[in-house]
Design a protein around this motif. Structure first.
Motif, PDB file in Angstrom:
ATOM      1  N   LEU A  93       0.625  -1.070  -0.188  1.00 20.26           N
ATOM      2  CA  LEU A  93      -0.293   0.286  -0.081  1.00 20.26           C
ATOM      3  C   LEU A  93       0.534   1.285   0.145  1.00 20.26           C
ATOM      4  O   LEU A  93       0.475   1.972  -0.786  1.00 20.26           O
ATOM      5  N   ASP A 147       2.331   2.127  -3.420  1.00 20.25           N
ATOM      6  CA  ASP A 147       2.242   1.708  -4.451  1.00 20.25           C
ATOM      7  C   ASP A 147       1.486   3.474  -4.451  1.00 20.25           C
ATOM      8  O   ASP A 147       1.775   4.244  -5.263  1.00 20.25           O
ATOM      9  N   ARG A 148       1.648   4.236  -3.035  1.00 18.63           N
ATOM     10  CA  ARG A 148       1.100   5.964  -2.964  1.00 18.63           C
ATOM     11  C   ARG A 148       2.596   6.142  -3.108  1.00 18.63           C
ATOM     12  O   ARG A 148       2.534   7.041  -3.263  1.00 18.63           O
TER      13      ARG A 148
END
Length: 321
Positions: free
Chosen positions: A65, A68-69
């Motif tokens: 997560l 991805d950011r």
């Protein structure tokens, strides 16, 4: 601890390297120092970002997560920084002007180049007033020189500062042998049977023109929307009549006459971003634009008078209606 961009760079470096040892080498850190920083980052984010094993490290679900950011944020921030530096540098070193069609942009370029011969002046033109305004808003241009119909709001309301350069009544272009050339001014209703030509744009001028025609008692049967040179040609050969501003240069084969009662008005506007470096020069550029407009208008009137063989400022003889 607050999360910072450098923390995201560390996480991405670990993921790209696949091991703390290789990541530490790439970052120029000792491995114990990198391990300590990674632990602080994981505490700040609430959980482990990587699973450590014999073959290196593998991202956990939380790690994926964050990665991805990071893959979105880091390039975006880098691009923002580059654009900001470029914007500040170009704004300080020269003039980046955006404008639509018409002679006023060229006249402004000439004045700036004459006044500051060592300073570069670049231009960008478009039929779209919105595109020009957007270029100033996002830092690609310093100033927008555009026009709007009547009292219409300028493009990009609220984002840019705007000042009026001048107002022009919209005139009609006729072939020099057109039956109405002898009139001092031409009633819009007298042109009801004509085909029309005009340049494109994304403002409300087309709607304002159509509304003015309706008030005059007709609907234009044909409107050729094309580039300036083609508009002039269509007028010269008598295929259409056209619309222009008072600063339109005198052109062989074309006569320009005011429309009676000035049913259409064009406002020339100069826009800039109030927070940009170029804002410090806005008053000076505005004054140059106003002077350029006044001189273009005077030159156009003088050449028209000379061509028609009448004293400067005098109107042509009136032909009976």
């Amino acid at each position: 601890m607050d999360l910072e961009l450098r923390h995201l760079k560390i996480v991405r470096a670990v993921a790209d390297a696949g091991s703390l040892t290789r990541a530490a080498t790439a970052l120029g850190l000792a491995q114990p120092a990198l391990s300590a920083q990674l632990k602080r980052i994981e505490r700040a984010l609430g959980g482990a970002l990587f699973v450590r094993g014999r073959e290196g490290v593998r991202a956990t679900a939380l790690g994926e997560l964050v990665l991805d950011r990071a893959r979105v944020l880091l390039p975006a921030v880098c691009e923002l920084q580059e654009e900001a530096v470029r914007f500040a540098r170009q704004g300080a070193e020269g003039y980046r002007l955006g404008g639509t069609h018409g002679p006023l942009l060229g006249a402004l370029v000439d004045r700036l180049a004459r006044r500051e011969p060592g300073v570069p002046v670049t231009t960008h033109t478009s039929w779209s007033e919105r595109e020009i305004a957007a270029g100033v808003a996002d830092g690609r241009l310093d100033f927008a020189l555009v026009g709007v119909c009547g009292e219409s709001a300028p493009p990009g309301p609220g984002r840019l500062a705007w000042s009026e350069v001048a107002r022009d009544p919209v005139c009609v272009m006729l072939a020099e042998d057109h039956p109405l050339v002898g009139r001092r001014e031409v009633e819009l209703a007298a042109l009801a049977a004509e085909a029309w030509t005009d340049v494109p744009g994304d403002g409300c001028f087309g709607d304002c023109f159509a509304a003015a025609c309706v008030r005059a008692g007709f609907t234009p049967a044909c409107v050729y929307e094309t580039d300036t040179a083609s508009c002039v040609h269509l007028v010269q050969v008598g295929r259409a009549v056209g619309l222009c501003r008072a600063t339109f240069p005198v052109t062989p084969g074309v006569a320009v006459r005011p429309l009676a009662a000035a049913p259409l008005v064009w406002r020339h506007l100069l826009g800039w971003h109030p927070a940009a470096p170029a804002a410090d020069r806005a008053a000076e550029v505005l004054e140059h634009a106003r002077t350029a407009h006044a001189r273009a208008q005077a030159a156009s009137a003088s050449r028209a008078a000379a061509r028609d063989g009448r004293p400067e400022g005098a109107a042509p003889a009136v032909e009976p209606a």
